[in-house]
Write a protein that holds these residues in place. Structure first.
Motif, short mmCIF file in Angstrom:
data_model
loop_
_atom_site.label_atom_id
_atom_site.label_comp_id
_atom_site.label_asym_id
_atom_site.label_seq_id
_atom_site.Cartn_x
_atom_site.Cartn_y
_atom_site.Cartn_z
N GLN A 1 0.82 -1.21 0.00
CA GLN A 1 0.00 0.00 0.00
C GLN A 1 0.86 1.26 0.00
OE1 GLN A 1 -3.51 0.15 -0.09
NE2 GLN A 1 -3.14 -2.00 -0.60
N VAL A 2 0.54 2.17 -0.90
CA VAL A 2 1.19 3.49 -0.91
C VAL A 2 0.08 4.54 -0.91
CG1 VAL A 2 2.83 5.01 -2.03
CG2 VAL A 2 3.05 2.54 -2.31
N PRO A 3 0.04 5.38 0.11
CA PRO A 3 -1.03 6.38 0.16
C PRO A 3 -0.67 7.64 -0.63
CG PRO A 3 0.22 6.44 2.20
CD PRO A 3 0.86 5.39 1.33
N ASN A 4 -1.72 8.35 -1.07
CA ASN A 4 -1.59 9.71 -1.59
C ASN A 4 -0.62 9.84 -2.77
OD1 ASN A 4 -3.26 10.19 0.53
ND2 ASN A 4 -1.68 11.02 1.86
N VAL A 5 -0.75 8.92 -3.72
CA VAL A 5 0.06 9.00 -4.94
C VAL A 5 -0.70 9.87 -5.95
CG1 VAL A 5 0.95 7.67 -6.88
CG2 VAL A 5 1.04 6.73 -4.56
N ARG A 6 -0.01 10.82 -6.55
CA ARG A 6 -0.64 11.62 -7.59
C ARG A 6 -0.70 10.80 -8.87
NH1 ARG A 6 2.24 13.15 -4.42
NH2 ARG A 6 4.05 12.60 -5.65
N ALA A 7 -1.91 10.56 -9.35
CA ALA A 7 -2.09 9.72 -10.56
C ALA A 7 -1.37 10.34 -11.74
CB ALA A 7 -3.58 9.58 -10.87
N THR A 8 -1.17 11.66 -11.71
CA THR A 8 -0.50 12.35 -12.81
C THR A 8 1.00 12.07 -12.82
OG1 THR A 8 -0.37 14.23 -11.32
CG2 THR A 8 -2.13 14.23 -12.94
N GLN A 9 1.53 11.55 -11.71
CA GLN A 9 2.98 11.29 -11.63
C GLN A 9 3.28 9.81 -11.53
OE1 GLN A 9 4.22 14.15 -8.40
NE2 GLN A 9 5.59 14.81 -10.05
N GLN A 10 2.24 8.98 -11.59
CA GLN A 10 2.45 7.54 -11.48
C GLN A 10 2.42 6.91 -12.86
OE1 GLN A 10 3.18 5.33 -8.86
NE2 GLN A 10 3.45 4.01 -10.66
#
Lengths: 118, 1012
Positions: free
Chosen positions: B81-90
């Motif tokens: 689990q990784v919280p608070n990932v910006r979908a624009t940078q993944q």
């Protein structure tokens, strides 16, 4: 994290190697018993907290174990100079651009010269 | 699985490589080269999250680090689990699993949105404090639900399976950002031969050139990017770090770079050639010069309902179309204050979709891009702006009206345009975050409508980050900055030939932040400023009306900029709104401070390898293995692992600590015990002035200590407070061995050096730490002499080798120093041998000790035995506020020494001379079964109304098997004059213990046992 030039090792080293020890040039009164409580309290507890040039005592704790002084600007955190024990800072509030130590030396020399001529 | 918004061609994705991923449990397809955000848009996913406070549906707004809405939870397993990932940078990878961080039961149908709709008016800034005030006792209940409804992502509940590294790097020039300015700067600096590091946070280097309309040397800009990167990669003095965020700019050009090495490939780092891979690295770079080429973030306009999915910043629309081949809708309305945003409309049109209109807030826009748009037949509505978006879960229309910018009002009628996408641009804010980390406050430039970074020594800035926007100028600016940086670092940089770019004629932009609405701000539909924290223009206006005038107060009251995005999109708009409400200019209102990290950094990368057994160094004594093999339980003392007690197995059952300690205590009092005391600090002191020096740093006298003798000493700071103690032995006229407490060893050595180097450099004395050189074993108890006699050539006769003597000789055929000192009150010998021989000597003692039932004991027994004798432990009985006199140790103070030793003057200060200071005493509980709690507060009258006056506290407390009773040491106000009096200790559970004040010495008050 500071990058500190140890004047004894002659190298820039990471802050992790050093310990800060507070304001520099706090001389212990030569005769403590002659001090009033207030004078002794001032020596023990009262320190400057300037906005600007500050002289600090540091120790190269995990390096050469030598104590030395730093002149640091408390706003920009710039380290203007580091110098060995017993030496005088060239950057002071009166000489923010440096040159204080030389002028002090020059004044002393001038005084000496004047003495010789008189 | 179709991707309705994917264009048939274009973009930098690999169309042949399809990747499957799931979002909120639903499967989708994207391509290699997609970000999670571009893939979601390609699939027509409108709602990616629910908002923080009002639970409003939210869609993707931006394409980079500034994205406030598309903040997702990543991971298919618990540990992943990784919280608070910006979908624009993944980056998208096969099998990626993501879900929204908010929304219950899901983002499509959210229960809390009802609250948001109804409660909008009831949830103004500060609503926590206003709404949930009473009764105070219920706050904990409220808080639980508020937290649940307002949370972002969650942390994994299992250990991180991945490993992380720290790398220490040096370079002459660090270039942050690999857009046109950064590439040109890196190239120019690298040609000088200087060591250059170029970092960029994106999957691909190139920055704005990756979606530029401009042609470089008549070719697509991406060709120059590829060619430049190839040139840089071929140079030995250049390190390229893609997927690397400069997350913090610290003092003296120390920059931390977070390099993500495997997060674009999978959830956890897959092994490569059978070896574990490092998931991410923290480069700790000490740079000679730093060039900030961090570009800009586009500001969205603040209009009503600007948060409905389908509202985007204009530049992101261009990025999705040109870089990812995704057009995120069918019918576009663009609202702008500047020329550059026209790109979005042109790119949209070229994708074959409809541009409904461009609302331009300027009355006579006439730049090159404007003319291009006109020539393409796009309708341009001048002097106007979108004042409100229509729609619920997706934009369905835009209300456009003529606006009077100076008067902040709508003039004329409102036209409603049907559309599904609403792009806006209010201008471009230089990314000043890193420059701001240095503490330098940015300065506002009215001509650029932007805050520009203020620079500390050793840093320069280039391109968009300093308000240079035209591509040709950006390239030149970067080249100059790179060359200068190398030059300042002592490298001569030749000028670099730059590609030719046609100069674009742009019209001036106008200042527009919040768009006026027909209704006043407080009554208009919500106009969002900070999308992540649900801060509205009305919220800011209300805050200013309630008296929050400083922007730092407005920020804290409304929570603007407190999200994981640090308000990258909204902060300038928020300041502009505060300025409008306060009738001030933006520079008068000022800006808030950006702090590290630029984007969130996973804890693992910060920790690196400094975790688990490498978290802190562990120190072991030379006999450690023996202790392990003999079942010792260990205690951490500083970094040392010390045996705590040695539980025995009796009839298959392991002794309790209580039983083991009682047995160990009895062994020392009745037979013989042995303690590994190697951890005590040992400092070898030599020089003709060593004796004088000791007299100055210890409270007691050292002038007459003869070789062969040992003395106990107390050390004070100059405020008169005890800070360490120990014995010092005279090895020769100019040679002493000082011992310190285990935890105080390093501090005492530094203390001695401090005084020697700064105050008394004229004294000839030298200090060397020999703690690890010598291993120490304490043999103590009535049988100690008989046992040691079997192994040593030293004469142990009680007259020849007296208490507080030391002798040199051999023990178990090994050279040894034996000190007859006692911390137990029994006959005791402390044997010091070179650490390498220690295990042998220890084992020899046990071989001979069997017949005496030689018993190993640990720190717990040591504590009980010393406390029974009233021996203090510095740091336990003392806390920096206790003088030697408070400890009842006047016998250890040389009041008439000629030199005013450290601490002497302070003992006569008014406060230290008080007679009602807390003084060390013994406490005997009235009920012998009671072992008082250490730290328990002492009162004289337990019937006194609360708060009771507290007169002291327990410092040490144990059960004594010798006394068969609990006993304690304590500090009590004026305690030395209160012998025999009763004190009370009220406990948290309601009980009150009674105890009698007694002498600190519980056993053998005359000290006869150690002197046999």
């Amino acid at each position: 994290m500071f990058y500190i030039h140890c004047p004894y090792c002659g190298e820039l080293r990471e802050e992790e190697e050093f310990h800060p020890k507070g304001q520099a040039h706090i001389a212990r009164p030569a005769d403590p018993t002659a001090c009033t409580d207030e004078e002794w309290g001032d020596y023990l507890f009262f320190r400057d907290n300037p906005r600007g040039i500050h002289h600090e005592l540091w120790v190269h704790a995990v390096g050469c174990r030598k104590f030395f002084n730093i002149t640091r600007h408390t706003v920009s955190y710039e380290i203007l100079e580091t110098f060995k024990m017993g030496e005088q800072p060239s950057f002071t509030t009166e000489h923010p651009q440096g040159g204080s130590a030389e002028s002090a030396t020059r004044q002393a020399q001038d005084a000496l010269q004047a003495g010789v001529h008189a | 699985m179709s991707q309705p918004n994917r264009l048939g061609q274009g973009g930098r994705i690999e169309r042949s490589r399809k990747l499957t991923f799931t979002f909120n449990g639903k499967r989708y397809q994207g391509h290699a080269g997609d970000t999670l955000a571009s893939a979601l848009l390609a699939n027509g996913v409108d709602i990616v999250n629910r908002s923080f406070k009002y639970s409003r549906p939210r869609g993707i707004v931006a394409a980079g680090a500034e994205e406030p809405n598309a903040v997702v939870q990543l991971g298919s397993t618990e540990s992943g689990q990784v919280p608070n990932v910006r979908a624009t940078q993944q980056a998208l990878f096969e099998g990626l699993e993501a879900r929204s961080t908010n929304g219950w039961p899901n983002v499509q149908r959210d229960m809390m949105s009802l609250v948001g709709k109804l409660g909008g008016k009831f949830m103004p800034p500060g609503f926590y404090y206003k709404t949930f005030m009473a009764p105070a006792s219920l706050w904990m209940t409220y808080e639980k639900y508020i937290r649940k409804s307002a949370g972002l992502g969650r942390s994994p509940m299992e250990n991180d399976p991945d490993i992380y590294d720290h790398l220490h790097q040096h370079c002459e020039v660090l270039v942050i950002g690999a857009g046109p300015a950064g590439l040109a700067a890196a190239l120019a600096a690298a040609r000088s031969g200087a060591r250059v590091i170029l970092v960029d946070e994106q999957e691909e280097m190139g920055g704005s050139l990756l979606d530029a309309r401009e042609r470089l040397d008549g070719k697509p800009a991406t060709q120059w990017v590829a060619q430049t990167l190839k040139a840089l990669a071929g140079m030995d003095n250049v390190t390229l770090l893609p997927r690397t965020t400069a997350n913090g700019y610290h003092d003296h050009n120390f920059v931390t770079l977070h390099e993500r090495r495997t997060e674009h490939l999978g959830e956890t780092a897959a092994p490569l050639n059978g070896r574990r891979q490092v998931r991410s690295r923290m480069h700790r770079v000490r740079a000679g010069r730093v060039v900030l080429a961090t570009g800009t973030h586009e500001r969205p306009l603040v209009y009503a309902n600007n948060d409905v999915p389908g509202n985007m910043v204009a530049g992101a629309v261009s990025t999705y179309i040109r870089r990812y081949g995704v057009v995120p809708g069918r019918r576009l309305v663009l609202s702008t204050s500047n020329d550059h945003a026209y790109r979005a409309a042109l790119d949209w049109l070229e994708s074959g979709r409809e541009v409904v209109a461009i609302a331009d807030a300027r009355s006579t826009p006439d730049g090159e891009l404007v003319e291009q748009a006109r020539a393409q037949g796009i309708r341009i509505i001048t002097g106007s702006a979108v004042i409100e978006a229509k729609g619920d879960t997706r934009v369905s229309g835009a209300r456009v009206a003529k606006v009077d910018l100076d008067g902040f009002r709508v003039v004329g009628g409102v036209e409603t345009l049907e559309c599904d996408t609403l792009a806006s641009s209010g201008g471009y804010s230089p990314v000043i975050h890193l420059a701001s980390h240095t503490g330098a406050r940015p300065t506002w430039r009215d001509d650029l409508l932007a805050f520009l970074p203020t620079l500390v020594k050793g840093v320069s800035v280039a391109g968009g980050a300093q308000g240079v926007f035209a591509t040709a100028e950006v390239l030149k600016d970067g080249e100059t900055a790179g060359r200068q940086a190398a030059g300042e670092a002592g490298f001569e940089a030749p000028s670099v030939s730059l590609p030719k770019v046609a100069r674009r004629r742009d019209g001036a932009a106008c200042a527009l932040y919040q768009v006026p609405h027909e209704k006043p701000t407080l009554r208009a539909p919500k106009q969002f400023v900070d999308l992540q924290n649900d801060v509205t223009a009305a919220g800011i206006e209300l805050a200013t009306r309630e008296g929050f005038e400083s922007i730092e107060h407005v920020k804290r009251y409304t929570a603007m900029g407190f999200g994981t995005d640090q308000g990258k999109l909204g902060n300038i708009n928020g300041m502009a709104i505060a300025a409008r409400c306060l009738d001030k200019s933006i520079p008068e209102v000022g800006t808030t401070v950006f702090r590290p990290n630029y984007t969130p950094v996973t804890i693992g990368a910060i920790v690196g390898r400094h975790c688990r057994e490498l978290f802190d160094p562990e120190r072991y004594t030379a006999m450690h293995q023996w202790h392990v093999e003999h079942g010792a339980e260990f205690e951490d003392v500083g970094q040392w692992k010390r045996p705590w007690y040695f539980p025995r197995k009796i009839d298959g059952k392991t002794e309790t600590m209580h039983d083991a300690v009682a047995r160990e205590c009895r062994a020392v009092r009745e037979g013989v015990g042995i303690l590994d005391a190697s951890t005590l600090g040992k400092i070898d002191i030599q020089g003709p002035d060593a004796r004088e020096f000791l007299g100055r740093v210890y409270t007691n006298k050292w002038a007459k200590l003869a070789p062969g003798r040992v003395r106990y000493g107390l050390m004070c700071k100059d405020d008169g407070m005890v800070f360490d103690d120990g014995t010092t032995s005279c090895l020769g006229e100019n040679h002493f061995l000082m011992t310190t407490t285990t935890g105080g060893a390093a501090g005492v050595l530094e203390w001695l050096e401090l005084w020697h180097q700064t105050e008394w450099p004229e004294l000839q004395v030298y200090f060397t730490s020999v703690t690890d050189h010598w291993a120490t074993m304490t043999v103590t108890g009535p049988e100690a002499r008989k046992l040691l006699a079997e192994l040593t050539d030293i004469d142990l006769d009680r007259e020849a080798f007296q208490f507080m003597d030391w002798r040199e000789g051999t023990v178990a055929d090994v050279p040894a120093r034996v000190f007859r000192i006692s911390f137990t009150g029994e006959l005791a010998y402390e044997i010091n041998v070179q650490a390498n021989y220690a295990q042998h000597v220890w084992e020899a003692l046990f071989a001979h000790g069997e017949k005496y039932d030689l018993t190993p004991y640990g720190t717990e027994t040591m504590h009980v035995l010393r406390a029974e004798k009233g021996f203090i432990i510095a740091g336990q009985e003392t806390d920096g506020s206790v003088t030697p006199e408070d400890l009842g140790m006047k016998w250890c103070v040389g009041y008439d020494k000629p030199f005013s030793w450290i601490g002497q003057r302070a003992l006569t200060r008014q406060d230290t001379a008080r007679t009602d200071r807390k003084q060390l005493v013994g406490l005997k509980p009235k009920d012998p079964k009671v072992v008082l709690e250490e730290g328990a507060q002492i009162v004289l009258d337990p019937k006194h109304a609360i708060p009771m006056p507290m007169v002291g506290h327990v410092t040490s407390s144990y059960y004594s098997p010798t006394l068969d009773s609990g006993f304690a040491l304590a500090v009590v106000k004026g305690g030395q004059q209160k012998m025999g009096e009763t004190v009370y200790l009220p406990m948290a559970d309601g009980r009150t213990h009674e105890a009698e004040i007694v002498s600190t010495i519980f056993i053998d008050p005359k000290g006869e046992r150690q002197n046999v």
